[in-house]
Design an enzyme around this catalytic site. Structure first.
Site, PDB file in Angstrom:
ATOM      1  N   ASP A 161     129.824  37.399 -18.236  1.00 17.43           N
ATOM      2  CA  ASP A 161     129.005  38.094 -17.684  1.00 17.43           C
ATOM      3  C   ASP A 161     129.619  40.063 -18.478  1.00 17.43           C
ATOM      4  O   ASP A 161     130.676  39.616 -18.310  1.00 17.43           O
ATOM      5  CB  ASP A 161     128.344  38.632 -16.641  1.00 17.43           C
ATOM      6  CG  ASP A 161     127.511  39.876 -16.316  1.00 17.43           C
ATOM      7  OD1 ASP A 161     127.180  40.572 -16.999  1.00 17.43           O
ATOM      8  OD2 ASP A 161     126.995  40.459 -14.717  1.00 17.43           O
ATOM      9  N   CYS A 178     123.814  36.589 -18.962  1.00 15.63           N
ATOM     10  CA  CYS A 178     122.817  37.385 -18.698  1.00 15.63           C
ATOM     11  C   CYS A 178     122.383  38.695 -19.689  1.00 15.63           C
ATOM     12  O   CYS A 178     120.936  39.064 -19.320  1.00 15.63           O
ATOM     13  CB  CYS A 178     123.391  37.311 -17.142  1.00 15.63           C
ATOM     14  SG  CYS A 178     123.943  38.854 -17.224  1.00 15.63           S
ATOM     15  N   GLN A 209     117.195  37.130 -11.905  1.00 17.82           N
ATOM     16  CA  GLN A 209     118.116  36.643 -13.318  1.00 17.82           C
ATOM     17  C   GLN A 209     118.637  34.884 -13.115  1.00 17.82           C
ATOM     18  O   GLN A 209     118.187  34.258 -13.930  1.00 17.82           O
ATOM     19  CB  GLN A 209     119.388  37.165 -13.303  1.00 17.82           C
ATOM     20  CG  GLN A 209     120.172  36.219 -14.620  1.00 17.82           C
ATOM     21  CD  GLN A 209     120.031  37.212 -15.751  1.00 17.82           C
ATOM     22  OE1 GLN A 209     119.559  38.034 -16.772  1.00 17.82           O
ATOM     23  NE2 GLN A 209     119.693  36.433 -16.817  1.00 17.82           N
ATOM     24  N   ARG A 241     113.077  35.417 -19.192  1.00 24.97           N
ATOM     25  CA  ARG A 241     112.873  36.324 -17.869  1.00 24.97           C
ATOM     26  C   ARG A 241     111.563  36.808 -17.060  1.00 24.97           C
ATOM     27  O   ARG A 241     111.239  36.834 -16.484  1.00 24.97           O
ATOM     28  CB  ARG A 241     113.776  37.181 -18.519  1.00 24.97           C
ATOM     29  CG  ARG A 241     115.344  37.399 -18.477  1.00 24.97           C
ATOM     30  CD  ARG A 241     116.230  37.445 -17.235  1.00 24.97           C
ATOM     31  NE  ARG A 241     115.485  37.846 -15.622  1.00 24.97           N
ATOM     32  CZ  ARG A 241     115.931  38.948 -15.855  1.00 24.97           C
ATOM     33  NH1 ARG A 241     117.078  39.868 -15.846  1.00 24.97           N
ATOM     34  NH2 ARG A 241     115.892  40.370 -15.206  1.00 24.97           N
ATOM     35  N   HIS A 266     121.345  38.816  -7.895  1.00 25.02           N
ATOM     36  CA  HIS A 266     120.611  39.630  -9.256  1.00 25.02           C
ATOM     37  C   HIS A 266     119.853  37.909  -9.084  1.00 25.02           C
ATOM     38  O   HIS A 266     120.005  37.537  -9.991  1.00 25.02           O
ATOM     39  CB  HIS A 266     121.142  39.715 -10.793  1.00 25.02           C
ATOM     40  CG  HIS A 266     120.445  40.458 -11.709  1.00 25.02           C
ATOM     41  ND1 HIS A 266     119.442  40.619 -11.142  1.00 25.02           N
ATOM     42  CD2 HIS A 266     120.795  40.302 -12.959  1.00 25.02           C
ATOM     43  CE1 HIS A 266     118.972  40.653 -12.447  1.00 25.02           C
ATOM     44  NE2 HIS A 266     119.647  41.204 -13.685  1.00 25.02           N
ATOM     45  N   ARG A 294     115.374  48.297  -8.183  1.00 28.45           N
ATOM     46  CA  ARG A 294     116.726  47.484  -8.933  1.00 28.45           C
ATOM     47  C   ARG A 294     117.924  49.078  -8.466  1.00 28.45           C
ATOM     48  O   ARG A 294     117.776  50.380  -8.380  1.00 28.45           O
ATOM     49  CB  ARG A 294     116.904  47.790 -10.324  1.00 28.45           C
ATOM     50  CG  ARG A 294     117.984  48.143 -10.653  1.00 28.45           C
ATOM     51  CD  ARG A 294     118.279  48.151 -12.332  1.00 28.45           C
ATOM     52  NE  ARG A 294     118.356  46.129 -12.604  1.00 28.45           N
ATOM     53  CZ  ARG A 294     118.769  45.893 -14.248  1.00 28.45           C
ATOM     54  NH1 ARG A 294     119.273  46.396 -15.034  1.00 28.45           N
ATOM     55  NH2 ARG A 294     118.525  44.299 -14.069  1.00 28.45           N
TER      56      ARG A 294
HETATM   57  N1   CP Z   1     120.443  40.497 -17.552  1.00 27.61           N
HETATM   58  C1   CP Z   1     119.395  41.946 -17.255  1.00 27.61           C
HETATM   59  O1   CP Z   1     118.939  41.836 -15.906  1.00 27.61           O
HETATM   60  O2   CP Z   1     118.849  42.613 -17.872  1.00 27.61           O
HETATM   61  P1   CP Z   1     118.603  44.014 -18.090  1.00 27.61           P
HETATM   62  O3   CP Z   1     120.153  44.731 -17.284  1.00 27.61           O
HETATM   63  O4   CP Z   1     118.677  45.180 -19.617  1.00 27.61           O
HETATM   64  O5   CP Z   1     117.374  44.727 -17.104  1.00 27.61           O
HETATM   65  N1  NVA Z   2     126.812  42.274 -13.734  1.00 30.45           N
HETATM   66  C1  NVA Z   2     125.736  42.857 -14.362  1.00 30.45           C
HETATM   67  C2  NVA Z   2     124.210  42.188 -14.406  1.00 30.45           C
HETATM   68  C3  NVA Z   2     123.697  43.515 -15.384  1.00 30.45           C
HETATM   69  C4  NVA Z   2     122.362  42.532 -15.991  1.00 30.45           C
HETATM   70  C5  NVA Z   2     125.689  44.831 -13.948  1.00 30.45           C
HETATM   71  O1  NVA Z   2     125.364  44.488 -12.809  1.00 30.45           O
HETATM   72  O2  NVA Z   2     125.410  45.605 -14.411  1.00 30.45           O
END
Ligand code: CP
Ligand code: NVA
Length: 313
Positions: A219, A259, A131, A287, A128, A101
């Site tokens: 989101d 999400c 997701q 997930r 993502h 990440r």
């Molecule tokens: N939706 C998602 O990726 O959640 P987190 O940021 O908590 O991992």
């Molecule tokens: N768009 C959001 C998604 C979090 C799961 C971010 O990148 O923070």
């Protein structure tokens, strides 16, 4: 002996074919999955916070008999303590998969360019994909099919929206999006989404976008790393909040997805998040199931590719 096929990574949903994506969703629902990660596991690197992604990946690895190791960005220092490439080389020797990440998507591309195990994008500023796997699994469970559905996304055309739009193309679902000016897909993302075969419609008015949709998705208005833009985005997005009247504009059977994490009261009201059409908790729990499906699929590939693991090539 034939040459092994190239190593596969999942940095964006269109790294998969439609058939492969369907296979992952099927594997996600496999009861009693085999312990394909026994004696090994996966290494997960997090430059940004996570609740769902870390927990679901760790649990999925454990459910397949493996051991997960999660490390924060501060611990590993991608490109500060050592390069993304060196981390890719290093972690390839410790597990059967590397998850990352990151802020800049190219860090994952650089890791993947040298890794000898699959690299999976656990969220970057661009995409993502893990997701999207859970989103599509949830929609398939809600409707019994994906082909022919209409998914409407209301809000920021961000990483989650882009991956979902691409995923919709692969499964034959139409994707509509309504975002304020200045927060819409750029040309590069639009081209990539359309290249995936997505029936993409950009609609100015959120109510018009919601009309007749099978699912309304939103989101956060400001993503991780954009916290300083909170106020300006709250003003820009005020008309793009998913409330009960927007849900009413969708079809009777429409479901609500997010999400998560949610900024309650911003992009969606409590009434919608906690309401009868919300599927956010099965979606979040998917997930884990979809992560397990992905890991099983990657294991199938590596078995095909590696004669020592019982493969034929
Ligand atoms: N939706 C998602 O990726 O959640 P987190 O940021 O908590 O991992
Ligand atoms: N768009 C959001 C998604 C979090 C799961 C971010 O990148 O923070």
């Amino acid at each position: 002996m034939s040459a092994n096929p190239p190593l596969r990574h999942l940095l964006e949903v269109d790294d998969l074919s439609a058939v492969e994506l369907a296979r992952i969703l099927d594997l996600a629902e496999l009861t009693d999955p085999p312990p394909v990660l026994a004696g090994s596991g996966g290494v997960l690197l997090f430059e940004k916070p996570s609740a769902r992604t870390r927990t679901s990946m760790e649990m999925a690895i454990d459910q397949l008999g493996g051991h997960p190791v999660s490390l924060s960005g501060a611990e590993v220092g991608i490109d500060t303590r050592e390069t993304a490439e060196d981390l890719g080389r290093l972690m390839s020797g410790y597990g059967r998969v590397i998850g990352g990440r990151v802020f800049e998507h190219h860090k994952l591309e650089r890791m993947a360019s040298v890794a000898s195990v699959p690299v999976v994008n656990l969220l970057s500023d661009d995409a993502h994909p893990v997701q999207t796997l859970a989103d599509l699994l949830t929609l398939r469970q809600c409707f019994g099919r994906l082909d022919g559905l209409t998914v409407t996304y209301v809000g920021d055309a961000n990483n989650v929206a882009r991956s979902l739009a691409i995923g919709c193309g692969l499964v034959g679902a139409a994707f509509r999006i309504s975002s304020p000016p200045g927060y819409r897909f750029d040309d590069t993302s639009t081209d990539r989404i359309r290249s995936a075969g997505t029936d993409l419609t950009v609609v100015d008015e959120p109510t018009e976008a919601a009309s007749g949709a099978d699912a309304i998705y939103t989101d956060a208005w400001y993503s991780m790393g954009q916290e300083e833009e909170k106020r300006i985005r709250q003003e820009a997005f005020a008309r793009w909040r998913v409330d009960e009247s927007l849900m009413d504009a969708a079809g009777d059977g429409a479901v609500f997805l997010h999400c998560l994490p949610a900024h309650r009261g911003d992009e969606a009201t409590d009434g919608v998040l906690d309401g009868p059409r919300s599927r956010i908790w099965p979606q979040a729990h998917n997930r884990m199931h979809s992560a397990r499906g992905l890991l099983l699929w990657l294991a199938e590939l590596s078995t095909d590719q590696d004669p020592e693991r019982g493969g034929t090539s």
